[in-house]
Design an enzyme around this catalytic site. Structure first.
Site, PDB file in Angstrom:
ATOM      1  N   GLU A  57     -17.826  25.755  18.618  1.00  0.00           N
ATOM      2  CA  GLU A  57     -19.011  26.304  19.284  1.00  0.00           C
ATOM      3  C   GLU A  57     -20.269  26.077  18.455  1.00  0.00           C
ATOM      4  OE1 GLU A  57     -16.256  27.674  18.107  1.00  0.00           O
ATOM      5  OE2 GLU A  57     -16.249  29.821  18.514  1.00  0.00           O
ATOM      6  N   CYS A  90     -15.090  33.103  15.970  1.00  0.00           N
ATOM      7  CA  CYS A  90     -14.968  33.746  14.656  1.00  0.00           C
ATOM      8  C   CYS A  90     -16.277  34.467  14.310  1.00  0.00           C
ATOM      9  CB  CYS A  90     -14.622  32.709  13.586  1.00  0.00           C
ATOM     10  SG  CYS A  90     -16.024  31.699  13.049  1.00  0.00           S
TER      11      CYS A  90
END
Ligand code: THU
Length: 134
Positions: A57, A90
């Protein structure tokens, strides 16, 4: 999943095919769709010095920014993985996304089995962000 996100998720899975993950063998793909229709794909790119790994991402959002797009231009982000659970970003990616996406921009998370649509306000409450440095 809402029909309007189907193509974006498909492109994120295409990006996942380009993941370079020889250490974790965990493959992640991402795709950003901009309001003008332009898309930016990302995949996780690992490194023998593990901390130098870039998540999918971040790769995608950095690509959008590197091409001149900004948070106001971004319509949605899809993040996909081949893991057993949905591809939750994350902590480092949440911090990056809280600055580089609008708070309510839809973020679609799926592993092809389970899926959810969320946004960075939900994913990262009590943010430290650019507003704190003004
Ligand atoms: N990974 C991502 O690409 N996105 C996340 O938000 C979770 C973790 C990658 C980094 C590393 O290549 C692998 O997944 C295992 O941590």
């Amino acid at each position: 999943m809402e029909e309007k996100y189907r193509e974006l998720v498909k492109e994120a899975f295409e990006a996942m095919d380009n993941a370079y993950a020889p250490y974790s063998n965990y493959h992640v793909g991402a795709c950003i769709k901009c309001k003008d229709g332009k898309t930016f794909k990302g995949a996780n790119i690992e490194n023998a010095s593990f901390g130098a790994t870039n998540c999918a991402e971040r790769t995608a959002v950095f690509a959008a920014y590197a091409n001149g797009y900004r948070k106001k231009d971004i319509e949605a982000l899809a993040i996909v993985s081949d893991g057993k659970r949905i591809a939750a970003p994350c902590g480092i990616c949440r911090q990056v996304l809280c600055e580089l996406l609008e708070q309510e921009t839809p973020i679609i998370l799926t592993n092809g089995i389970d899926e959810t649509v969320t946004n960075i306000r939900e994913l990262l409450p009590f943010q430290f962000n650019e507003e704190d440095l003004q």
